[in-house]
Design an enzyme around this catalytic site. Structure first.
Site, short mmCIF file in Angstrom:
data_model
loop_
_atom_site.label_atom_id
_atom_site.label_comp_id
_atom_site.label_asym_id
_atom_site.label_seq_id
_atom_site.Cartn_x
_atom_site.Cartn_y
_atom_site.Cartn_z
N GLY A 7 32.15 24.13 -55.29
CA GLY A 7 31.59 25.65 -54.64
C GLY A 7 31.21 26.34 -55.98
O GLY A 7 31.57 26.01 -57.03
N ALA A 9 31.71 30.38 -58.07
CA ALA A 9 32.55 31.12 -58.62
C ALA A 9 33.28 31.81 -57.55
O ALA A 9 32.62 32.45 -56.63
CB ALA A 9 32.21 31.78 -59.91
N LYS A 13 37.64 27.48 -53.64
CA LYS A 13 37.83 26.08 -54.12
C LYS A 13 39.44 25.93 -54.20
O LYS A 13 40.02 25.08 -53.81
CB LYS A 13 37.18 25.74 -55.16
CG LYS A 13 35.59 25.91 -55.31
CD LYS A 13 35.00 25.40 -56.32
CE LYS A 13 35.29 26.09 -57.83
NZ LYS A 13 34.86 27.59 -57.72
N ALA A 36 45.71 21.27 -65.61
CA ALA A 36 44.84 22.35 -65.81
C ALA A 36 44.10 22.22 -66.96
O ALA A 36 44.77 21.65 -67.99
CB ALA A 36 45.79 23.70 -66.04
N HIS A 52 46.01 31.98 -60.98
CA HIS A 52 46.02 30.73 -60.64
C HIS A 52 47.57 30.37 -60.48
O HIS A 52 48.22 29.96 -59.52
CB HIS A 52 45.31 29.62 -61.22
CG HIS A 52 43.88 29.41 -60.80
ND1 HIS A 52 43.56 28.95 -59.90
CD2 HIS A 52 42.84 30.29 -61.48
CE1 HIS A 52 42.17 28.99 -59.73
NE2 HIS A 52 41.79 29.75 -60.70
N GLU A 64 49.04 20.30 -68.76
CA GLU A 64 47.82 20.81 -69.47
C GLU A 64 47.11 20.02 -70.20
O GLU A 64 47.63 19.07 -71.07
CB GLU A 64 48.38 22.22 -70.16
CG GLU A 64 48.79 23.15 -69.27
CD GLU A 64 49.20 24.31 -70.11
OE1 GLU A 64 48.94 25.47 -69.79
OE2 GLU A 64 50.24 24.10 -70.80
#
Length: 177
Positions: A7, A9, A13, A36, A52, A64
């Site tokens: 999708g 910005a 999502k 991430a 987030h 990460e």
């Protein structure tokens, strides 16, 4: 199940992926791992990352990685967990700006996906519906992002497009009657 949520910005999502993961965790009691791919590069990105972090359950594990996505998935995936990758377009950008070969990194991801024992939700931006960028790097990014989304869409079980926070399931394709 392997899923791709795409999708624009701020289309919802991540929220849709998180809602699925919360439901999955409630049903299975399995572990959710957020992979991430973002780096803190400025204040705006730091705020986005914090947003987030503040909107997901505290018991979710965080892994990460800016570049080693395929390897991270291989290391973290188990049959009793769900990995939420947020997001593929940041990972693509990171690889493009590094000394690594995008072609090799993409191939490693696609190959790893076939053998992952657990569930995975990939989040990716749909960037190909706007104006064609003028700069070479920007055009390459839009092209590679589109081709990555297409490649993953072929391999995953479900593809959902987020529009105004609502899910539009585009795979599996349902027959019209």
């Amino acid at each position: 199940m392997k899923q791709l949520i795409i999708g624009g910005a701020r289309s919802g999502k991540s929220r849709l992926a998180q809602e699925y993961a919360i439901g999955w965790q409630a049903r299975t009691r399995g572990e959710v791992i957020v992979v991430a791919t973002a780096e803190v590069t400025d204040g705006a990105m730091a705020k986005r990352i914090a947003h987030h972090q503040n909107h997901r359950p505290r018991d979710w594990k965080l892994a990460e990685t800016c570049l080693d996505l395929a390897q991270t998935l291989i290391e973290e995936s188990r049959s009793d967990n769900l990995i939420l990758v947020d997001c593929l377009t940041l990972w693509l950008s990171n690889v493009q700006l590094s000394e690594r070969s995008w072609k090799q990194e993409k191939q490693a991801l696609l190959e790893a996906l076939t053998d992952l024992p657990g569930e995975v939700i990939f989040i990716s931006n749909e960037v190909g519906q706007g104006v064609v960028p003028l700069g070479e790097l920007s055009r390459e990014f839009v092209d590679e992002s589109g081709w990555l989304n297409q490649s993953l869409a072929k391999q995953v079980d479900k593809v959902t497009m987020a529009i105004a926070g609502l899910p539009l399931v585009i795979k599996p394709v349902e027959e019209l009657r």
